[in-house]
Design a protein around this motif. Structure first.
Motif, PDB file in Angstrom:
ATOM      1  N   SER A  45       0.849  -1.143   0.051  1.00 52.64           N
ATOM      2  CA  SER A  45       0.099  -0.052   0.048  1.00 52.64           C
ATOM      3  C   SER A  45       0.801   1.203   0.119  1.00 52.64           C
ATOM      4  CB  SER A  45      -0.928   0.129   1.223  1.00 52.64           C
ATOM      5  OG  SER A  45      -0.157  -0.103   2.303  1.00 52.64           O
ATOM      6  N   ASP A  46       2.049   1.112   0.555  1.00 54.16           N
ATOM      7  CA  ASP A  46       2.902   2.479   0.766  1.00 54.16           C
ATOM      8  C   ASP A  46       4.047   2.538  -0.343  1.00 54.16           C
ATOM      9  OD1 ASP A  46       3.838   4.922   1.333  1.00 54.16           O
ATOM     10  OD2 ASP A  46       4.990   4.150   3.414  1.00 54.16           O
ATOM     11  N   SER A  47       3.586   2.376  -1.661  1.00 55.62           N
ATOM     12  CA  SER A  47       4.204   2.127  -2.799  1.00 55.62           C
ATOM     13  C   SER A  47       5.547   3.419  -2.956  1.00 55.62           C
ATOM     14  CB  SER A  47       3.541   2.061  -4.320  1.00 55.62           C
ATOM     15  OG  SER A  47       4.332   1.942  -5.005  1.00 55.62           O
ATOM     16  N   LYS A  48       4.975   4.562  -2.579  1.00 58.24           N
ATOM     17  CA  LYS A  48       5.964   5.780  -2.611  1.00 58.24           C
ATOM     18  C   LYS A  48       6.980   5.716  -1.585  1.00 58.24           C
ATOM     19  CE  LYS A  48       2.682   9.146  -4.711  1.00 58.24           C
ATOM     20  NZ  LYS A  48       2.017  10.373  -4.535  1.00 58.24           N
ATOM     21  N   GLY A  49       6.589   5.407  -0.417  1.00 59.76           N
ATOM     22  CA  GLY A  49       7.394   4.882   0.747  1.00 59.76           C
ATOM     23  C   GLY A  49       8.488   4.151   0.427  1.00 59.76           C
ATOM     24  N   PHE A  50       8.019   2.878  -0.271  1.00 56.06           N
ATOM     25  CA  PHE A  50       9.031   1.815  -0.428  1.00 56.06           C
ATOM     26  C   PHE A  50       9.940   2.180  -1.379  1.00 56.06           C
ATOM     27  CE2 PHE A  50       9.888  -1.654  -3.193  1.00 56.06           C
ATOM     28  CZ  PHE A  50      10.314  -2.879  -2.293  1.00 56.06           C
ATOM     29  N   ILE A  51       9.537   2.891  -2.549  1.00 59.91           N
ATOM     30  CA  ILE A  51      10.393   3.407  -3.633  1.00 59.91           C
ATOM     31  C   ILE A  51      11.320   4.564  -2.711  1.00 59.91           C
ATOM     32  CG2 ILE A  51      10.420   4.585  -5.605  1.00 59.91           C
ATOM     33  CD1 ILE A  51       8.107   3.405  -6.603  1.00 59.91           C
ATOM     34  N   HIS A  52      10.888   5.183  -2.118  1.00 55.93           N
ATOM     35  CA  HIS A  52      11.637   6.364  -1.544  1.00 55.93           C
ATOM     36  C   HIS A  52      12.828   5.704  -0.549  1.00 55.93           C
ATOM     37  CE1 HIS A  52      12.853  10.037   0.332  1.00 55.93           C
ATOM     38  NE2 HIS A  52      12.716   9.298   1.636  1.00 55.93           N
ATOM     39  N   THR A  53      12.388   4.858   0.075  1.00 55.87           N
ATOM     40  CA  THR A  53      13.379   3.992   0.744  1.00 55.87           C
ATOM     41  C   THR A  53      14.503   3.256   0.214  1.00 55.87           C
ATOM     42  OG1 THR A  53      11.705   3.828   2.746  1.00 55.87           O
ATOM     43  CG2 THR A  53      13.767   2.231   2.972  1.00 55.87           C
ATOM     44  N   ILE A  54      14.185   2.456  -0.755  1.00 52.19           N
ATOM     45  CA  ILE A  54      15.142   1.952  -1.642  1.00 52.19           C
ATOM     46  C   ILE A  54      16.034   2.828  -2.488  1.00 52.19           C
ATOM     47  CG2 ILE A  54      15.596   0.636  -3.744  1.00 52.19           C
ATOM     48  CD1 ILE A  54      14.330  -1.020  -1.386  1.00 52.19           C
ATOM     49  N   GLU A  55      15.442   4.244  -2.939  1.00 48.06           N
ATOM     50  CA  GLU A  55      16.167   5.183  -3.641  1.00 48.06           C
ATOM     51  C   GLU A  55      17.217   5.764  -2.578  1.00 48.06           C
ATOM     52  OE1 GLU A  55      13.385   7.669  -5.776  1.00 48.06           O
ATOM     53  OE2 GLU A  55      13.353   6.124  -7.162  1.00 48.06           O
ATOM     54  N   ALA A  56      16.750   6.042  -1.481  1.00 50.42           N
ATOM     55  CA  ALA A  56      17.473   6.501  -0.335  1.00 50.42           C
ATOM     56  C   ALA A  56      18.920   5.624   0.081  1.00 50.42           C
ATOM     57  CB  ALA A  56      16.719   6.725   0.912  1.00 50.42           C
ATOM     58  N   ILE A  57      18.553   4.236   0.004  1.00 55.16           N
ATOM     59  CA  ILE A  57      19.855   3.289   0.177  1.00 55.16           C
ATOM     60  C   ILE A  57      20.633   3.478  -1.068  1.00 55.16           C
ATOM     61  CG2 ILE A  57      20.267   1.052   0.119  1.00 55.16           C
ATOM     62  CD1 ILE A  57      17.473   0.484   1.356  1.00 55.16           C
ATOM     63  N   ASN A  58      20.235   3.567  -1.992  1.00 51.31           N
ATOM     64  CA  ASN A  58      21.041   3.716  -3.513  1.00 51.31           C
ATOM     65  C   ASN A  58      21.947   5.107  -3.377  1.00 51.31           C
ATOM     66  OD1 ASN A  58      20.468   1.534  -4.973  1.00 51.31           O
ATOM     67  ND2 ASN A  58      18.636   2.272  -5.783  1.00 51.31           N
ATOM     68  N   LEU A 116      10.818  -1.869   6.150  1.00 48.88           N
ATOM     69  CA  LEU A 116      11.125  -0.459   6.414  1.00 48.88           C
ATOM     70  C   LEU A 116      12.114   0.011   7.542  1.00 48.88           C
ATOM     71  CD1 LEU A 116       7.818   1.402   4.767  1.00 48.88           C
ATOM     72  CD2 LEU A 116      10.038   1.184   3.795  1.00 48.88           C
ATOM     73  N   SER A 117      11.654  -0.620   8.802  1.00 47.50           N
ATOM     74  CA  SER A 117      12.408  -0.319   9.839  1.00 47.50           C
ATOM     75  C   SER A 117      13.750  -0.833   9.724  1.00 47.50           C
ATOM     76  CB  SER A 117      11.593  -0.825  10.998  1.00 47.50           C
ATOM     77  OG  SER A 117      11.627  -2.170  11.381  1.00 47.50           O
ATOM     78  N   GLN A 118      13.872  -2.064   9.189  1.00 40.38           N
ATOM     79  CA  GLN A 118      15.292  -2.504   9.050  1.00 40.38           C
ATOM     80  C   GLN A 118      16.139  -1.851   8.152  1.00 40.38           C
ATOM     81  OE1 GLN A 118      16.585  -4.879  10.296  1.00 40.38           O
ATOM     82  NE2 GLN A 118      14.981  -6.037  11.544  1.00 40.38           N
ATOM     83  N   ILE A 119      15.427  -1.111   7.071  1.00 41.41           N
ATOM     84  CA  ILE A 119      16.222  -0.382   6.143  1.00 41.41           C
ATOM     85  C   ILE A 119      16.593   0.717   6.841  1.00 41.41           C
ATOM     86  CG2 ILE A 119      16.014   0.779   3.879  1.00 41.41           C
ATOM     87  CD1 ILE A 119      14.387  -1.552   2.991  1.00 41.41           C
ATOM     88  N   SER A 120      15.658   1.656   7.517  1.00 40.57           N
ATOM     89  CA  SER A 120      15.937   2.618   8.049  1.00 40.57           C
ATOM     90  C   SER A 120      17.112   2.758   8.983  1.00 40.57           C
ATOM     91  CB  SER A 120      14.619   3.239   8.543  1.00 40.57           C
ATOM     92  OG  SER A 120      13.550   3.420   7.953  1.00 40.57           O
ATOM     93  N   ARG A 121      16.964   1.626  10.005  1.00 46.62           N
ATOM     94  CA  ARG A 121      17.934   1.396  11.018  1.00 46.62           C
ATOM     95  C   ARG A 121      19.467   1.469  10.058  1.00 46.62           C
ATOM     96  NH1 ARG A 121      15.975  -3.340  13.775  1.00 46.62           N
ATOM     97  NH2 ARG A 121      14.025  -2.918  14.021  1.00 46.62           N
ATOM     98  N   LYS A 122      19.554   0.523   9.115  1.00 40.51           N
ATOM     99  CA  LYS A 122      20.804   0.490   8.316  1.00 40.51           C
ATOM    100  C   LYS A 122      21.083   1.991   7.903  1.00 40.51           C
ATOM    101  CE  LYS A 122      20.442  -4.323   7.139  1.00 40.51           C
ATOM    102  NZ  LYS A 122      20.464  -5.245   6.035  1.00 40.51           N
ATOM    103  N   LEU A 123      20.336   2.720   7.334  1.00 40.15           N
ATOM    104  CA  LEU A 123      20.586   4.040   6.926  1.00 40.15           C
ATOM    105  C   LEU A 123      21.078   4.769   8.037  1.00 40.15           C
ATOM    106  CD1 LEU A 123      17.918   4.771   4.415  1.00 40.15           C
ATOM    107  CD2 LEU A 123      20.101   4.538   3.829  1.00 40.15           C
ATOM    108  N   ILE A 124      20.537   4.770   9.329  1.00 39.74           N
ATOM    109  CA  ILE A 124      20.788   5.551  10.401  1.00 39.74           C
ATOM    110  C   ILE A 124      22.417   5.124  10.762  1.00 39.74           C
ATOM    111  CG2 ILE A 124      20.363   5.934  12.850  1.00 39.74           C
ATOM    112  CD1 ILE A 124      17.477   5.673  12.070  1.00 39.74           C
ATOM    113  N   LYS A 125      22.586   3.871  10.828  1.00 37.38           N
ATOM    114  CA  LYS A 125      23.924   3.431  11.259  1.00 37.38           C
ATOM    115  C   LYS A 125      24.790   3.914  10.240  1.00 37.38           C
ATOM    116  CE  LYS A 125      22.565  -0.758  13.446  1.00 37.38           C
ATOM    117  NZ  LYS A 125      22.680  -2.405  13.585  1.00 37.38           N
TER     118      LYS A 125
END
Length: 139
Positions: free
Chosen positions: A2-15, A123-132
């Motif tokens: 359901s949160d397609s934009k959030g998903f894409i935003h998170t992946i692009e933030a990792i990149n 999303l929380s796992q990805i966010s934690r990795k970005l914060i680290k």
């Protein structure tokens, strides 16, 4: 999902974060190389001064030892940064492929509650990795 934009935003933030991290590491490596080149040039000047007997041997030995110690430290840092840069994953993560894999292997067989829980967990796992990563770049 359901949160397609959030998903894409998170992946692009990792990149984006990966690219920025690699650029930063490369800039640090370039700076270290400049410092090593300067140390090598200074060492060469001291050797020329030694050959021409411009300074007492004890002073030249002291200065050459100091340069050698600096070079050792710089080479160690250069090695560490090279290892970090080489171990970094530089491949672009495509959000569509991740979505397809999730939908195909996990998402289809789950209830609505489980799907929501899975997505939030990812999303929380990805966010934690970005914060680290952010903290490790600052420190």
């Amino acid at each position: 999902m359901s949160d397609s934009k959030g998903f894409i935003h998170t992946i692009e933030a990792i990149n984006k974060d990966t690219v920025q991290s690699n650029v930063s590491l490369q800039e640090q490596l370039d700076q270290l190389q400049i410092q090593l080149d300067e140390a090598n040039a200074m060492q060469e000047k001291y050797m020329q001064a030694f050959e021409q007997n411009l300074f007492p041997v004890s002073i030249l030995q002291e200065r050459l030892q100091k340069i050698s110690n600096q070079k050792t430290i710089l080479e160690k840092k250069e090695n560490e940064l090279s290892i970090q840069l080489n171990s970094s994953d530089t491949k672009y993560i495509q959000p569509d492929i991740i979505r397809q894999l999730l939908e195909k292997y996990v998402y289809e067989s789950s209830s609505r509650g489980k799907k929501k829980q899975l997505f939030q967990l990812l999303l929380s796992q990805i966010s934690r990795k970005l914060i680290k990563r952010s903290f490790s770049q600052c420190g």
